[in-house]
Design an enzyme around this catalytic site. Structure first.
Site, PDB file in Angstrom:
ATOM      1  CB  SER A   1      -8.158   0.143   5.721  1.00 54.50           C
ATOM      2  OG  SER A   1      -8.923   1.305   5.621  1.00 54.50           O
TER       3      SER A   1
ATOM      4  CE  LYS B   1      -3.955   1.693   2.797  1.00 54.18           C
ATOM      5  NZ  LYS B   1      -4.808   1.336   3.968  1.00 54.18           N
TER       6      LYS B   1
ATOM      7  CB  SER C   1      -8.191   3.174   2.988  1.00 54.81           C
ATOM      8  OG  SER C   1      -7.305   2.605   3.923  1.00 54.81           O
TER       9      SER C   1
END
Ligand code: GLN
Length: 489
Positions: free
Chosen positions: A178, A79, A154
């Site tokens: 997330s 990420k 997310s």
């Protein structure tokens, strides 16, 4: 043998044994990213040269007969809120566009020491604030199962990358769901470890008392394999738990221990609050466990319903403080329209941050302001303690708690962006585990009427990731969801 059919662990074994070359696997994934990612949007940066050079180094080691790490030559995505020296770290924010960190995150060091090939950095909601990846300031990611739908958030880019076969595994971060929620929306496994299990050093902070890094993978074995690499103490994160307090077990070995007589806690009213397809899939999954010998125990978790209010006060309060550092001086974007330093500060922030980030800074600043601190922030801390004690009493009676990951499957792009409260409500099942600091994972447990994946959430006591993975594995053994692939995967 199609290299894409191998799990991360199988691929590492083939490469370590010299039967496959990391360079071939890396080239294959880069070609696939070129072909497929324009339709998915999982990546913000693809680290082509870095990945090829790393792959070559691993192959050379194998050729020389030197020992290689557990992730030998496996292309992995991370990420883009994890700091890397070899690629930009943007948090999908215009304020950090082009920023290159002077150091690597702890988990990046661990991946590299394990001989993984970091192939690229994935899209997210700006600063990890959101549940759909639509708040990204730098890119759009779609759900590989249905491009009209969001991938969740997310860590939407990481989950979409694994689901679409654009990486063998990925890392995400989870402050309020997330990792688990995008894993659930994209039909892959997502594990949020216990707070303190994985060092947050080099993870760009959102809600520091809630953030954890964890794996997103195709199956429970790969999740265990990756957790083996990233878990453990790191002196650079003062909340990382020392080995004498919580030794790191071999998570993969733990998968072989029996789990069938597990005691599962359920909160019936909570589990029935999701949409009908989700309720049905979660109920059926729990029946699979019951049929295998599990005991189902009904629980009350009286404070669970307060998790949304509590989380959105505490997380925004922490975010407002953490994001004060983006001032147009230290990092990233600086306004071209500068006057005195107050103007540099305010204009850089006004131009650099997106609307959701601004909303949260304002909410958090309000909750912390002198007149409202007691009424909001302090009260939030007290409620957090009550939620924690709900889990403590639950784990005195049961080995795990099961519930949906999300009240719905992946929703349509644009459906909730205009209504932040609707977006926050989508987190109703995931926030409590972060407030309590307990480990939780999302495991694919079926599909809704439109063919979109559904996730079962399993939550365990602190540092019981080994049990959590064992429970997930038990479910997988009966049914191999990993063979069903999304349309663009
Ligand atoms: N959806 C939650 C939020 O917007 C959780 C995000 C996360 O876990 N990073 O804050």
């Amino acid at each position: 043998m199609d290299v894409f059919d191998l799990t991360a662990r199988q691929l590492a074994q083939e490469i370590a044994a010299g039967r496959l070359r990391s360079l071939d696997a890396t080239q294959a994934i880069l070609e696939r990213i070129d072909k497929v990612d324009p339709h998915v949007g999982a990546y913000l940066h693809v680290c082509r040269n870095h990945a090829l050079a790393t792959a070559q180094r691993v192959d050379d080691k194998v050729a020389r007969g030197e020992p290689v790490g557990p992730l030998a030559g496996v292309p992995i995505a991370i990420k883009d809120n994890l700091c890397t020296r070899f690629a930009p770290t943007t948090c999908a924010s215009k304020i950090l566009d082009g920023f290159v960190s002077p150091y690597d995150a702890h988990v990046v060091e661990r991946l590299q020491a394990a001989d993984a090939v970091i192939v690229g950095k994935t899209n997210l909601d700006e600063f990890a604030m959101g549940s759909s990846t639509e708040n990204s300031g730098l890119g759009k990611t779609v759900n590989p199962w249905d491009p009209q739908c969001v991938p969740g958030g997310s860590s939407g880019g990481s989950a979409a990358a694994v689901a679409a076969g654009l990486a063998w595994a990925a890392l995400g971060s989870d402050t309020g769901g997330s990792i688990r929620q995008p894993a659930s929306f994209c039909g892959v496994i997502g594990l949020k470890p216990t707070y303190g299990r994985v060092s947050r050093y080099g993870l760009v902070a959102y809600g520091s008392s809630l953030d954890q890094i964890g794996p997103i993978t195709r199956d429970a074995m790969d999740a265990a394999w990756l957790l083996n690499v990233i878990a453990g103490h790191d002196a650079r994160d003062s909340t990382s738990v020392p080995a004498d307090r919580a030794p790191v077990p071999d998570y993969l070995a733990a998968l072989n221990e029996p789990a069938a007589d597990v005691k599962i806690g359920v909160v019936p009213a909570l589990n029935e609050a999701a949409e009908p397809d989700v309720v049905r899939a979660v109920r059926q999954a729990i029946e699979v466990y019951a049929a295998a010998g599990a005991e189902i125990v009904e629980l009350a978790m009286p404070h669970f319903d307060y998790a949304i209010a509590c989380y959105y006060i505490l997380a925004t309060a922490e975010a407002s403080s953490n994001l004060a550092r983006y001032d147009g001086v230290h990092y990233g974007h600086r306004t071209a329209d500068a006057g005195d330093y107050v103007q540099v500060y305010t204009r850089s922030r006004a131009e650099g941050f997106g609307p959701e980030v601004k909303r949260r800074i304002m909410l958090g600043t309000y909750a912390l302001s002198s007149g409202y601190y007691d009424a909001y922030y302090l009260k939030g801390l007290k409620v957090r303690q009550l939620i924690r004690s709900d889990f403590t009493s639950a784990f005195n009676r049961v080995d795990c708690v099961m519930m949906p990951v999300a009240p719905t499957t992946a929703f349509k792009i644009g459906e909730k962006v205009a209504d932040p409260l609707q977006m926050y409500l989508a987190d109703m099942y995931t926030l409590a585990a972060n407030l309590a600091g307990v480990p939780a994972l999302s495991i694919p447990c079926g599909f809704d009427g439109r063919g979109l994946p559904i996730g079962l959430q399993v939550i365990c006591a602190p540092f019981a990731e080994d049990r959590l993975l064992r429970i997930a594995r038990l479910y997988e053994e009966g049914r191999d969801w990993s063979t069903r692939r999304p349309s663009c995967g």
